[in-house]
Scaffold this active site. Sequence first.
Site, short mmCIF file in Angstrom:
data_model
loop_
_atom_site.label_atom_id
_atom_site.label_comp_id
_atom_site.label_asym_id
_atom_site.label_seq_id
_atom_site.Cartn_x
_atom_site.Cartn_y
_atom_site.Cartn_z
N GLU A 226 0.85 -1.19 0.00
CA GLU A 226 0.00 0.00 0.00
C GLU A 226 0.89 1.24 0.00
O GLU A 226 0.67 2.18 -0.75
CB GLU A 226 -0.93 0.00 1.23
CG GLU A 226 -1.88 1.19 1.24
CD GLU A 226 -2.89 1.17 2.39
OE1 GLU A 226 -3.18 0.09 2.93
OE2 GLU A 226 -3.41 2.26 2.74
N ARG A 304 -7.27 3.24 13.25
CA ARG A 304 -8.19 2.11 13.10
C ARG A 304 -8.17 1.24 14.35
O ARG A 304 -9.18 0.63 14.72
CB ARG A 304 -7.89 1.30 11.83
CG ARG A 304 -9.04 0.37 11.46
CD ARG A 304 -8.82 -0.33 10.12
NE ARG A 304 -9.37 0.38 8.98
CZ ARG A 304 -10.65 0.36 8.61
NH1 ARG A 304 -11.54 -0.35 9.28
NH2 ARG A 304 -11.06 1.03 7.56
N GLU A 706 -10.69 -7.79 4.27
CA GLU A 706 -10.00 -7.89 5.56
C GLU A 706 -10.78 -8.56 6.70
O GLU A 706 -10.19 -9.25 7.52
CB GLU A 706 -9.57 -6.49 6.03
CG GLU A 706 -8.58 -5.84 5.11
CD GLU A 706 -8.40 -4.37 5.46
OE1 GLU A 706 -9.28 -3.55 5.13
OE2 GLU A 706 -7.38 -4.04 6.08
N1 MTE Z 1 -6.37 -11.42 -1.30
C1 MTE Z 1 -5.30 -11.85 -2.02
N2 MTE Z 1 -5.38 -13.01 -2.69
N3 MTE Z 1 -4.15 -11.12 -2.06
C2 MTE Z 1 -4.01 -9.94 -1.38
O1 MTE Z 1 -2.96 -9.31 -1.44
N4 MTE Z 1 -5.08 -8.30 0.15
C3 MTE Z 1 -6.10 -8.14 1.18
C4 MTE Z 1 -7.47 -8.56 0.66
N5 MTE Z 1 -7.40 -9.85 0.06
C5 MTE Z 1 -5.12 -9.49 -0.60
C6 MTE Z 1 -6.31 -10.26 -0.62
C7 MTE Z 1 -6.19 -6.77 1.68
S1 MTE Z 1 -5.11 -6.27 2.86
C8 MTE Z 1 -7.16 -5.90 1.23
S2 MTE Z 1 -7.31 -4.35 1.86
C9 MTE Z 1 -8.12 -6.29 0.19
O2 MTE Z 1 -7.87 -7.61 -0.30
C10 MTE Z 1 -8.03 -5.30 -0.97
O3 MTE Z 1 -8.89 -5.60 -1.99
P1 MTE Z 1 -10.43 -5.15 -2.02
O4 MTE Z 1 -10.47 -3.79 -1.43
O5 MTE Z 1 -10.75 -5.18 -3.45
O6 MTE Z 1 -11.14 -6.16 -1.20
N1 LUZ Z 2 -5.52 2.19 4.53
C1 LUZ Z 2 -5.78 3.46 4.81
C2 LUZ Z 2 -6.23 1.20 5.06
O1 LUZ Z 2 -5.08 4.34 4.32
N2 LUZ Z 2 -6.83 3.76 5.60
C3 LUZ Z 2 -7.61 2.82 6.16
O2 LUZ Z 2 -8.55 3.14 6.88
C4 LUZ Z 2 -7.29 1.47 5.90
N3 LUZ Z 2 -8.00 0.49 6.45
C5 LUZ Z 2 -7.68 -0.76 6.21
C6 LUZ Z 2 -6.61 -1.03 5.37
N4 LUZ Z 2 -5.91 -0.07 4.81
MO1 MOS Z 3 -5.23 -3.82 2.99
S1 MOS Z 3 -4.15 -3.71 4.75
O1 MOS Z 3 -6.09 -2.38 3.32
O2 MOS Z 3 -4.07 -3.36 1.91
#
Ligand code: MTE
Ligand code: LUZ
Ligand code: MOS
Length: 748
Positions: A226, A304, A706
């Site tokens: 991120e 958070r 998540e």
């Molecule tokens: N699933 C897979 N296979 N690989 C990933 O890196 N990241 C997770 C989740 N699922 C991830 C995953 C995280 S930390 C987040 S925030 C969400 O996917 C992001 O995707 P979305 O916002 O489209 O759910």
């Molecule tokens: N990233 C962010 C995040 O910048 N703000 C959020 O609230 C958050 N929450 C979950 C995962 N990534």
């Molecule tokens: Mo997920 S920790 O919001 O990339």
Amino acid sequence: MKNHDANLHVRGLSRFVDDFLAPDNTLHAAVKGSAIAHGAIMSIHHEKAEKHPGVRKIVLAKDVPGENQIGSIIQDEQLLADHEVHFISQPIAIVVAETPEQAREAVALIDIEYEEKPVITDPRVAAEKGQLIAPARTFSCGDTDTAWGKCDVVVSGTAASGGQEHLYLETQGCLAVLKEDGGLKLISSTQGPTAVQRIVARVLDLPMHKIEVDVLRLGGGFGGKEDQATAWATMAALAAYRVGQPVKLVLRRHEDMLMTGKRHPYSSDFKIGLTKDGKILAYEAIYYQNAGAAADLSTAILERTLFHSTNSYFIPNVKATALSCRTNLPPNTAFRGFGGPQAMFVIESAIAVAAEKMGVTPEVIQAKNLWQDGDATPYGQIMHECRIKSCWQEMAEKSNIKKLQQNVREFNANNTLVKKGFTMMPVTFGISFTNTALNQAGALVHVYNDGSVSISTGAVEMGQGVNSKLQQVAARVLGIDARRIRVDSTNTGRVANTSPTAASSGSDLNGHATRLACEQIQERLQCFASRLLDVERSKITFHDDKIWVDEMPQSLQWQELTDKAYWARVSLSAQAHYSTPNIHFDKNKEKGHPFAYYAYGVAATVVRLDCIRGTYKVESVDIVHDLGSSLSPKVDLGQIEGALMQGIGWMMMEDVVFSEQGRLLANTLSTYKIPDIYFAPESLRVHILENADHPAGLFHSKAIGEPPFMYGIGAWFALREAMKAYRQDVDVPFVAPFTPESVLMRIS
Ligand code: MTE
Ligand code: LUZ
Ligand code: MOS
């Protein structure tokens, strides 16, 4: 619909950064990191490295044309250290050579002299010394000071949870290629293409429009990309800019483990007060977050933590204080759950102590205090269409909790050396970036005159199936077969000013933007069809690749319509922007309505412990999860299973060990163990909460990425129950992870 990348993945056809065909003159970069955790840089000797075969350039801080600064929220992190280093492996120099091997050989030849300074690795020590990333923050409601007097039971304690290595299959990396006008195209493994664009522009002192970032997909991110993909992309860009040739920088696994930040370890104090019938009246917590040496996303993650301090429970009097503590470790960063899991571990610990004191099982307390509609959170958001009780009840019925518990009790009565433990783990997780401004997304949709469709958004595919969902959204709006729709790479030139794909909101936000763009095109095509067919527009619908009038299929079909529309000069492209409505937060008052909605669910976990060996097995996990009306049940089931395993790994086996000198000791896959298929629960049953339509969501769905991670916390508490069943007299501190070694030490 399943994740359509699966087809490419299993055949080895999916491309990641290191698979792209790089131009012939591409050079390779490797990074020299600090050997010490804190100190001054006295001198850098790079003459030998410079003369090494194949070496083209050594890039140092002084070679940065713009600002040597990559901090996003707080600007406290240099791209390349100049005078001081703050953690082991902090980047100091980039070596550019003809091959990756030559670059790494030359890295080893750079000799740096330091003057060492004291090292802090413990967040509580950092706090004592005033080493905070930002001022402490407190969320509160009611008045805990007077509430303690009304409690029949008050207990307190400490809890600590460990770090976690992201271990995405694709390590950090970027390919940087110069353009004719001095701009750059970057192929980066990032969750935040705009973040990369912005920081590269800052470091190279170029306008953002000269930096194009393109992301096809990631081999996993989990939060680790991120913010922290940016540094490596910026180093590749800087190197390419300085040598005037394309540069590829891809970390090796060992480098990635040493150089990148992880989940934040937390050490916390808690105090909880209840009435004798189990109602929680008051809760206080102080969280010491181990931020590492720079802010990165730590303050957002800390926020958070505060939002999730009471997990799924209504508590009328709360005071939660959080400190982000600066230590000499690699800066820790986003990881699935983003500070939420750390908070939930603490409140569940508090409930476990209270239950022990009251002689009841924790479920009794948990069940009595679940959120209901109308309850106010400590930060002022009022619970609305709350489903945590429905999940709990559906679990009670579907999985027969009573029977599970009875089986565990009977098993324990009949066995002395093997014991079982049972727990419930409810999860309430707020959906939206807590930073309100980030809750926006853009989409660009093109319909070609052969009827095929291309979608671009800010969403990054990292395995979570967002592309499948976007494809689904467009197919639904346009009424055509999903196979006509292609989701293009994520590119800063096609969709600008994007938020990182994170906060579980990627599919929601970008899905809404895609919906809006498709609706514009659909509207234009309906108008056009109404002229062609000479019928009122309101009678026309599109579905199954056909045009319908009053629900009667016409001979005019989608493909022909798009072709005719082109020749009639109807625009077949649309851009749309979505921003989540009705969310706000006032940081001065620490009150507001930060979340669009919440995701809910409950897990029931049974763990079986071999009390002689300290080894254990997660016997069963039963989950009831609220998905709304899922956009893609197969993708969502995969997310639930994957997140659960990642959560169990964090709680049970993944032990990020640093020496007191700030050196990562668990730095290979032989010393850092993550769950494999054999560690998966023997039985895993996932029920999707029934009748859970969510009209406010994207096609009535809910985010999924998540929330299920936090079910893994249940396994820790189930194991603790099993330990207690073996030896009631032992003290089992609230310290995760629970490796077999640590279990054995406690109970023998
Ligand atoms: N699933 C897979 N296979 N690989 C990933 O890196 N990241 C997770 C989740 N699922 C991830 C995953 C995280 S930390 C987040 S925030 C969400 O996917 C992001 O995707 P979305 O916002 O489209 O759910
Ligand atoms: N990233 C962010 C995040 O910048 N703000 C959020 O609230 C958050 N929450 C979950 C995962 N990534
Ligand atoms: Mo997920 S920790 O919001 O990339």
